[in-house]
Scaffold this active site. Structure first.
Site, PDB file in Angstrom:
ATOM      1  N   MET A 339       0.787  -1.232   0.000  1.00  0.00           N
ATOM      2  CA  MET A 339       0.000   0.000   0.000  1.00  0.00           C
ATOM      3  C   MET A 339       0.820   1.285   0.000  1.00  0.00           C
ATOM      4  O   MET A 339       0.325   2.325  -0.398  1.00  0.00           O
ATOM      5  CB  MET A 339      -0.976  -0.006   1.174  1.00  0.00           C
ATOM      6  N   GLY A 376      -3.145  -7.619  -0.755  1.00  0.00           N
ATOM      7  CA  GLY A 376      -3.570  -7.421   0.626  1.00  0.00           C
ATOM      8  C   GLY A 376      -4.490  -8.501   1.141  1.00  0.00           C
ATOM      9  O   GLY A 376      -4.184  -9.218   2.100  1.00  0.00           O
TER      10      GLY A 376
HETATM   11  N1  LIG Z   1      -6.856   4.886   6.778  1.00  0.00           N
HETATM   12  C1  LIG Z   1      -6.784   3.783   6.046  1.00  0.00           C
HETATM   13  N2  LIG Z   1      -7.918   3.194   5.598  1.00  0.00           N
HETATM   14  C2  LIG Z   1      -7.839   2.096   4.814  1.00  0.00           C
HETATM   15  C3  LIG Z   1      -6.602   1.537   4.467  1.00  0.00           C
HETATM   16  C4  LIG Z   1      -5.419   2.162   4.951  1.00  0.00           C
HETATM   17  O1  LIG Z   1      -4.279   1.722   4.694  1.00  0.00           O
HETATM   18  N3  LIG Z   1      -5.562   3.281   5.717  1.00  0.00           N
HETATM   19  N4  LIG Z   1      -6.549   0.424   3.671  1.00  0.00           N
HETATM   20  C5  LIG Z   1      -7.663   0.144   2.769  1.00  0.00           C
HETATM   21  C6  LIG Z   1      -7.571  -1.257   2.325  1.00  0.00           C
HETATM   22  S1  LIG Z   1      -6.114  -1.727   1.542  1.00  0.00           S
HETATM   23  C7  LIG Z   1      -8.552  -2.154   2.493  1.00  0.00           C
HETATM   24  S2  LIG Z   1      -8.390  -3.718   1.786  1.00  0.00           S
HETATM   25  C8  LIG Z   1      -9.799  -1.779   3.157  1.00  0.00           C
HETATM   26  C9  LIG Z   1     -10.422  -2.885   4.019  1.00  0.00           C
HETATM   27  O2  LIG Z   1     -11.593  -2.386   4.592  1.00  0.00           O
HETATM   28  P1  LIG Z   1     -12.850  -3.290   4.964  1.00  0.00           P
HETATM   29  O3  LIG Z   1     -13.068  -4.333   3.970  1.00  0.00           O
HETATM   30  O4  LIG Z   1     -13.976  -2.344   5.187  1.00  0.00           O
HETATM   31  O5  LIG Z   1     -12.364  -3.883   6.363  1.00  0.00           O
HETATM   32  P2  LIG Z   1     -12.642  -5.273   7.066  1.00  0.00           P
HETATM   33  O6  LIG Z   1     -12.526  -5.038   8.523  1.00  0.00           O
HETATM   34  O7  LIG Z   1     -11.739  -6.290   6.493  1.00  0.00           O
HETATM   35  O8  LIG Z   1     -14.127  -5.596   6.674  1.00  0.00           O
HETATM   36  C10 LIG Z   1     -14.568  -6.884   6.344  1.00  0.00           C
HETATM   37  C11 LIG Z   1     -15.934  -7.057   6.979  1.00  0.00           C
HETATM   38  O9  LIG Z   1     -16.479  -8.314   6.549  1.00  0.00           O
HETATM   39  C12 LIG Z   1     -17.033  -8.989   7.681  1.00  0.00           C
HETATM   40  N5  LIG Z   1     -17.026 -10.429   7.369  1.00  0.00           N
HETATM   41  C13 LIG Z   1     -16.146 -11.382   7.748  1.00  0.00           C
HETATM   42  N6  LIG Z   1     -16.433 -12.555   7.156  1.00  0.00           N
HETATM   43  C14 LIG Z   1     -17.526 -12.351   6.392  1.00  0.00           C
HETATM   44  C15 LIG Z   1     -18.273 -13.189   5.506  1.00  0.00           C
HETATM   45  O10 LIG Z   1     -17.969 -14.356   5.298  1.00  0.00           O
HETATM   46  N7  LIG Z   1     -19.321 -12.609   4.865  1.00  0.00           N
HETATM   47  C16 LIG Z   1     -19.682 -11.305   5.070  1.00  0.00           C
HETATM   48  N8  LIG Z   1     -20.737 -10.820   4.398  1.00  0.00           N
HETATM   49  N9  LIG Z   1     -18.995 -10.507   5.913  1.00  0.00           N
HETATM   50  C17 LIG Z   1     -17.917 -11.017   6.541  1.00  0.00           C
HETATM   51  C18 LIG Z   1     -16.152  -8.579   8.820  1.00  0.00           C
HETATM   52  O11 LIG Z   1     -16.794  -8.762  10.053  1.00  0.00           O
HETATM   53  C19 LIG Z   1     -15.858  -7.107   8.487  1.00  0.00           C
HETATM   54  O12 LIG Z   1     -16.807  -6.240   9.025  1.00  0.00           O
HETATM   55  O13 LIG Z   1      -9.558  -0.661   4.003  1.00  0.00           O
HETATM   56  C20 LIG Z   1      -9.034   0.465   3.356  1.00  0.00           C
HETATM   57  N10 LIG Z   1      -8.999   1.534   4.342  1.00  0.00           N
HETATM   58  N1  LIG Z   2      -1.715  -7.690  10.319  1.00  0.00           N
HETATM   59  C1  LIG Z   2      -2.343  -7.326   9.208  1.00  0.00           C
HETATM   60  N2  LIG Z   2      -1.920  -7.782   8.013  1.00  0.00           N
HETATM   61  C2  LIG Z   2      -2.554  -7.371   6.877  1.00  0.00           C
HETATM   62  C3  LIG Z   2      -3.687  -6.527   6.925  1.00  0.00           C
HETATM   63  C4  LIG Z   2      -4.139  -6.090   8.220  1.00  0.00           C
HETATM   64  O1  LIG Z   2      -5.133  -5.362   8.348  1.00  0.00           O
HETATM   65  N3  LIG Z   2      -3.432  -6.499   9.313  1.00  0.00           N
HETATM   66  N4  LIG Z   2      -4.316  -6.149   5.777  1.00  0.00           N
HETATM   67  C5  LIG Z   2      -3.975  -6.780   4.510  1.00  0.00           C
HETATM   68  C6  LIG Z   2      -4.244  -5.836   3.421  1.00  0.00           C
HETATM   69  S1  LIG Z   2      -5.834  -5.741   2.798  1.00  0.00           S
HETATM   70  C7  LIG Z   2      -3.280  -5.083   2.847  1.00  0.00           C
HETATM   71  S2  LIG Z   2      -3.684  -4.041   1.567  1.00  0.00           S
HETATM   72  C8  LIG Z   2      -1.863  -5.243   3.210  1.00  0.00           C
HETATM   73  C9  LIG Z   2      -1.123  -3.917   3.365  1.00  0.00           C
HETATM   74  O2  LIG Z   2       0.208  -4.180   3.619  1.00  0.00           O
HETATM   75  P1  LIG Z   2       1.278  -3.009   3.696  1.00  0.00           P
HETATM   76  O3  LIG Z   2       1.104  -2.085   2.576  1.00  0.00           O
HETATM   77  O4  LIG Z   2       2.603  -3.616   3.873  1.00  0.00           O
HETATM   78  O5  LIG Z   2       0.867  -2.253   5.053  1.00  0.00           O
HETATM   79  P2  LIG Z   2       0.611  -0.724   5.416  1.00  0.00           P
HETATM   80  O6  LIG Z   2       0.912  -0.618   6.866  1.00  0.00           O
HETATM   81  O7  LIG Z   2      -0.702  -0.287   4.950  1.00  0.00           O
HETATM   82  O8  LIG Z   2       1.676   0.143   4.590  1.00  0.00           O
HETATM   83  C10 LIG Z   2       2.978  -0.287   4.319  1.00  0.00           C
HETATM   84  C11 LIG Z   2       4.021   0.769   4.466  1.00  0.00           C
HETATM   85  O9  LIG Z   2       3.886   1.814   3.531  1.00  0.00           O
HETATM   86  C12 LIG Z   2       4.655   2.867   4.046  1.00  0.00           C
HETATM   87  N5  LIG Z   2       4.459   4.107   3.291  1.00  0.00           N
HETATM   88  C13 LIG Z   2       3.620   5.124   3.547  1.00  0.00           C
HETATM   89  N6  LIG Z   2       3.756   6.106   2.622  1.00  0.00           N
HETATM   90  C14 LIG Z   2       4.720   5.693   1.767  1.00  0.00           C
HETATM   91  C15 LIG Z   2       5.324   6.287   0.605  1.00  0.00           C
HETATM   92  O10 LIG Z   2       4.989   7.376   0.157  1.00  0.00           O
HETATM   93  N7  LIG Z   2       6.280   5.565  -0.031  1.00  0.00           N
HETATM   94  C16 LIG Z   2       6.698   4.352   0.436  1.00  0.00           C
HETATM   95  N8  LIG Z   2       7.659   3.744  -0.241  1.00  0.00           N
HETATM   96  N9  LIG Z   2       6.150   3.787   1.531  1.00  0.00           N
HETATM   97  C17 LIG Z   2       5.168   4.437   2.179  1.00  0.00           C
HETATM   98  C18 LIG Z   2       4.218   2.907   5.499  1.00  0.00           C
HETATM   99  O11 LIG Z   2       5.155   3.572   6.314  1.00  0.00           O
HETATM  100  C19 LIG Z   2       4.063   1.439   5.826  1.00  0.00           C
HETATM  101  O12 LIG Z   2       5.147   0.934   6.565  1.00  0.00           O
HETATM  102  O13 LIG Z   2      -1.764  -5.944   4.436  1.00  0.00           O
HETATM  103  C20 LIG Z   2      -2.501  -7.155   4.471  1.00  0.00           C
HETATM  104  N10 LIG Z   2      -2.095  -7.814   5.682  1.00  0.00           N
HETATM  105 MO   LIG Z   3      -6.063  -4.021   1.296  1.00  0.00          MO
END
Ligand SMILES: Nc1nc2c(c(=O)[nH]1)N[C@H]1C(S)=C(S)[C@@H](COP(=O)(O)OP(=O)(O)OC[C@H]3O[C@@H](n4cnc5c(=O)[nH]c(N)nc54)[C@H](O)[C@@H]3O)O[C@H]1N2
Ligand SMILES: Nc1nc2c(c(=O)[nH]1)N[C@H]1C(S)=C(S)[C@@H](COP(=O)(O)OP(=O)(O)OC[C@H]3O[C@@H](n4cnc5c(=O)[nH]c(N)nc54)[C@H](O)[C@@H]3O)O[C@H]1N2
Ligand SMILES: [Mo]
Ligand code: SF4
Length: 748
Positions: A339, A376
């Site tokens: 990300m 992710g």
């Molecule tokens: N500030 C900030 N915001 C971010 C991000 C960030 O880096 N910074 N990252 C973004 C990214 S990369 C992502 S992927 C999104 C993720 O954001 P969301 O997808 O909104 O987060 P989750 O908590 O994974 O939500 C999944 C939901 O599905 C429910 N669930 C679990 N199992 C099931 C199932 O089998 N069926 C159904 N219907 N529901 C189920 C869980 O209880 C949960 O509420 O967030 C984004 N938002």
């Molecule tokens: N434990 C845990 N694991 C997860 C998830 C979770 O919710 N929890 N979510 C899953 C999902 S959906 C996703 S998308 C992945 C995300 O996985 P990652 O992308 O690895 O996680 P993040 O912490 O969102 O961001 C990664 C890094 O980006 C750096 N960063 C911020 N701005 C910049 C920039 O401008 N340039 C560069 N080069 N780096 C920058 C931040 O400092 C941070 O360390 O993780 C997956 N795995």
């Molecule tokens: Mo994600």
């Protein structure tokens, strides 16, 4: 089972290189106490991140009692991280929703499935009749099973006739998709995890691999432990647990790392590390609009001397020189990013520039080399990217814009091709903007929690409250269910079967191990209940996930992501298969575009057959900083991300006491010099604010972020940082810039 505090946990797992990653078998004595008396074990997959670790689910007396790593699974060889270790608990959380809820007199109240679905059907029908199909929408997830996304796609795009079908991978992987499509002509990496075991130089850029993809991190760490000459370069504005294995850390300013990549490319060519033969035979150049030649490209990057690049990026020239040297000298190299690269208004371009490094040096298509985007979510690749769960896509890497693609899909769906609109629907942020403005009046939300996870929430929450919102959820309350009109209780992981496709193009089957609790139903069934009520029952003859999957397979036949060789009968036996896999006797494809890939027809080393002339493109993209640079009023660059123990909005991991105790509340990382200047002490409550909103949390004064950068893990609803983040999007991928906005903070 004895519960572990964070310290005890880290101690217990210190035996492995990465404290983050553990195999159950690594904790001496524990296996016995945890697994004693367990009766049956089912082969499945972890429901959290995109690594796609194989798990074995232990069931006794119709309850999931234990989870252990699947030693035979080639994604993890038995290793698991701490979240997966506690997977067996999340199904039995007190917050599980056991019956439908319908809003009556302003309050969500218990209802029967029929009552709930009759209401949903009435609302959808009326809205479509009165306002046309584009007044309804579906918002799904990279955590939904492929079969569920498939049903939603068919119902909305094929039956209702709206392309308003999106999913949270738009917030996550869209820029990576854009990068793969523009550079290689086809989505998803060519390589595999096995490349890690042969790689000599890793570039981890914008990826906190140790916390977000712990088992991949463990594999990299193991490679380095066995081969001390292996080099690891990190490009990230913070020090993170990933730094434990770093040789070089370029601590860039958030949003300003593109020139680093250009400067590296320039040095690679200048210092003779370019593979001129590879370039001559397999590469083309472009400025994004017009083709260019190699010489013109060299002229373009000439201004990116290490000194020039260093000026804007916040790193030193010698660090850039060193990074280029390590990359150039290594026989093999892999870049991995997540990300920190994708969630940027220059996300697609940053992806292109990473691919450039590999194409210029020929470090791609050979064992140990690849530009390998880490996905992710567990099924962002499988269900949404491959299954076509975004507003411009159709299943099997097809596009709504192409008549032949619409026709092929319509044929299998048994509908007229005219039913599928040729125009892409609303992308995620436009969809929620549509709700806010009242153009989208009815939405079905599945496996995602947008009221907490979307950026700049002050702009979108009211629309979610006002329009008719159906939320299929496993838990209640969540920030999104609280705003819903109807909440449907669904079966979650291990209570239903289906397929997940992980980072390395591997599709894996997840077993149904137990029945869902209460009245919870399969997400696919809930969607089909709507279909039947609106007269589309004949299009959904599926008895369950398996025949849904079978129909989907027919749509992948002959495409670059051919899954035909993967029926459930086979997937249940094997530890996943990598596409293309065109027949049941095909072993799957570890490496694309080269010999062994069934679609590889050319001669020579490699053929980027998704591009008309077989050449991948090196792009001359101008540098582009963040949408909202810091200024005197908002002098901090705020970046948000993840920590090891929690998953996104916390609905699952926060029900596990051990995970909760490890990191119980929200905090912001602030550099000691910044804290001192502002008179902020460790654990002080602070308020972070931007042009859009504010949030309060504890300060963690720590030498991790670079000076002038704040880092907030975004998991806690009590400290809703998405009121502060920006919803500026990459014009190509429409992915929001969660990773950078201008903010300030003060003592609360
Ligand atoms: N500030 C900030 N915001 C971010 C991000 C960030 O880096 N910074 N990252 C973004 C990214 S990369 C992502 S992927 C999104 C993720 O954001 P969301 O997808 O909104 O987060 P989750 O908590 O994974 O939500 C999944 C939901 O599905 C429910 N669930 C679990 N199992 C099931 C199932 O089998 N069926 C159904 N219907 N529901 C189920 C869980 O209880 C949960 O509420 O967030 C984004 N938002
Ligand atoms: N434990 C845990 N694991 C997860 C998830 C979770 O919710 N929890 N979510 C899953 C999902 S959906 C996703 S998308 C992945 C995300 O996985 P990652 O992308 O690895 O996680 P993040 O912490 O969102 O961001 C990664 C890094 O980006 C750096 N960063 C911020 N701005 C910049 C920039 O401008 N340039 C560069 N080069 N780096 C920058 C931040 O400092 C941070 O360390 O993780 C997956 N795995
Ligand atoms: Mo994600
Ligand atoms: S690394 Fe990812 S897939 Fe593997 S156990 Fe941890 S969360 Fe699950």
């Amino acid at each position: 089972m004895k519960s572990l505090s964070r310290r005890e946990f880290i101690k217990a797992t210190a035996a492995s290189t990465a404290a983050a990653a553990i195999g159950v078998s690594l904790i001496p004595g524990m296996e016995k106490s945890v697994f004693a008396g367990t009766t049956t074990w089912h082969k499945s997959v972890c429901r959290y991140c995109g690594v796609g670790c194989g798990v074995m689910v232990g069931v006794k007396d119709k309850k999931i009692v234990a989870v252990k790593g699947d030693k035979e699974c080639p994604t993890n060889f038995g290793l698991l991280c701490v979240k997966a270790f506690y997977l067996n608990r999340i199904n039995y959380a007190k917050t599980r929703l056991l019956h439908p809820l319908v809003r009556k007199n302003g309050k969500l109240q218990k209802a029967s499935w029929d009552e709930a679905m009759d209401l949903v059907a009435k609302k959808f029908k009326k809205t479509i009749d009165e306002n046309g199909p584009d007044s309804v929408a579906f918002y799904g997830s990279g955590q939904a099973y492929t079969e569920e996304t498939y049903i939603a796609n068919k119902l909305f795009k094929g039956c209702f006739g709206t392309n308003n079908v999106e999913g949270n991978p738009r917030l996550c992987m869209a820029s990576a998709v854009g990068g793969y499509l523009t550079t290689f002509g086809g989505d998803e990496p060519g390589g595999s995890y096995t490349d890690i075991d042969k790689c000599d130089c890793f570039v981890l850029i914008g990826s906190n691999t140790a916390e977000a993809h712990p088992v991949v991190f463990e594999r990299i760490a193991k490679r380095k432990a066995k081969n001390p000459n292996v080099k690891i370069i990190i490009i990230d504005p913070r020090k993170t647990p990933t730094n434990k294995i770093a040789d070089l850390h370029l601590k860039c300013i958030p949003g300003y790392d593109l020139p680093i990549l250009h400067a590296m490319a320039r040095l690679l060519i200048k210092e003779g590390y370019a593979d001129e033969d590879f370039i001559k035979n397999h590469v083309a150049f472009s400025d994004g609009k017009n083709p260019m030649n190699y010489e013109q490209f060299k002229q373009f990057i000439e201004e990116f001397t290490p000194e020039n690049a260093a000026k804007t990026c916040g790193v030193t020239p010698s660090e850039i020189v060193e990074a280029a040297k390590l990359f150039g000298q290594a026989k093999t190299a892999m870049s991995m990013w997540t990300m920190g690269i994708n969630q940027r208004i220059a996300g697609v371009w940053a992806n292109n520039l990473i691919h450039n490094l590999h194409l210029l040096t020929g470090k791609i298509g050979v064992p140990g080399s690849d530009s390998f985007s880490l996905t992710g979510q567990p099924n962002a690749c499988g269900g949404v990217r491959e299954g076509g769960g975004l507003c411009h896509l159709l299943p099997g890497h097809r596009s709504v814009k192409k008549p032949a693609h619409r026709e092929a899909v319509a044929k299998i769906w048994g509908i007229s091709p005219d039913k599928i609109q040729p125009k892409p629907g609303l992308h995620t942020m436009a969809m929620f903007d549509g709700l806010a403005k009242g153009n989208v009046k009815c939405i079905w939300i599945c496996t995602t929690n947008p009221a907490q996870s979307l950026p700049n929430l002050n702009k979108y929450l009211k629309g979610m409250e006002e329009q008719f919102m159906v939320v299929a959820e496993a838990y209640h309350p969540t920030m999104t269910t609280e705003l819903a009109d109807v909440v449907l209780p669904v079966a979650m992981w291990s209570e239903k079967e289906g397929v997940y496709g992980c980072t390395e193009r591997r599709s894996q089957h997840l077993a149904k191990c137990v029945d869902p609790p209460g009245e919870a139903k399969w997400d696919g069934e809930a969607l089909m209940m709507l279909a039947r009520r609106l007269g589309y029952g004949d299009k959904f003859p599926f008895k369950g996930p398996e025949d849904t999957w079978n129909e989907y397979l027919t749509l992948t036949k002959g495409t670059d992501m051919d899954l035909t060789g993967m029926p459930y009968s086979r997937l249940k036996k094997v530890r996943g298969l990598q596409w293309p896999c065109p027949s049941e006797d095909h072993p799957g494809t570890e490496k694309r575009f080269v010999k062994g890939d069934p679609l590889f027809k050319g001669e020579g080393k490699i053929n980027f057959y998704k591009k008309p002339n077989g050449r991948a493109i090196v792009f001359a993209r101008p540098p582009k900083g963040p949408e909202e640079p810091t200024d005197a009023q908002y002098p901090f660059a705020l970046t948000t991300g993840r920590i090891l123990e929690h998953w996104h909005t916390g609905t699952m991991t926060m029900t596990v006491p051990e995970l909760n105790r490890a990191v119980p509340k929200a905090y912001v990382e602030i550099h000691p010099d910044d804290a001192k200047r502002l008179g902020i002490a460790n654990k002080d409550m602070v308020e972070i604010f931007s042009r859009r909103g504010k949030a309060q949390m504890e300060a963690r004064v720590i030498d991790r972020p670079r000076k002038g950068t704040l880092f907030v893990p975004w998991h806690w609803r009590e400290a809703l940082i998405n009121l502060v983040t920006t919803d500026a999007i990459d014009p190509g991928s429409k992915e929001p810039e969660y990773k950078v906005c201008a903010a300030n903070l003060k003592k609360a």
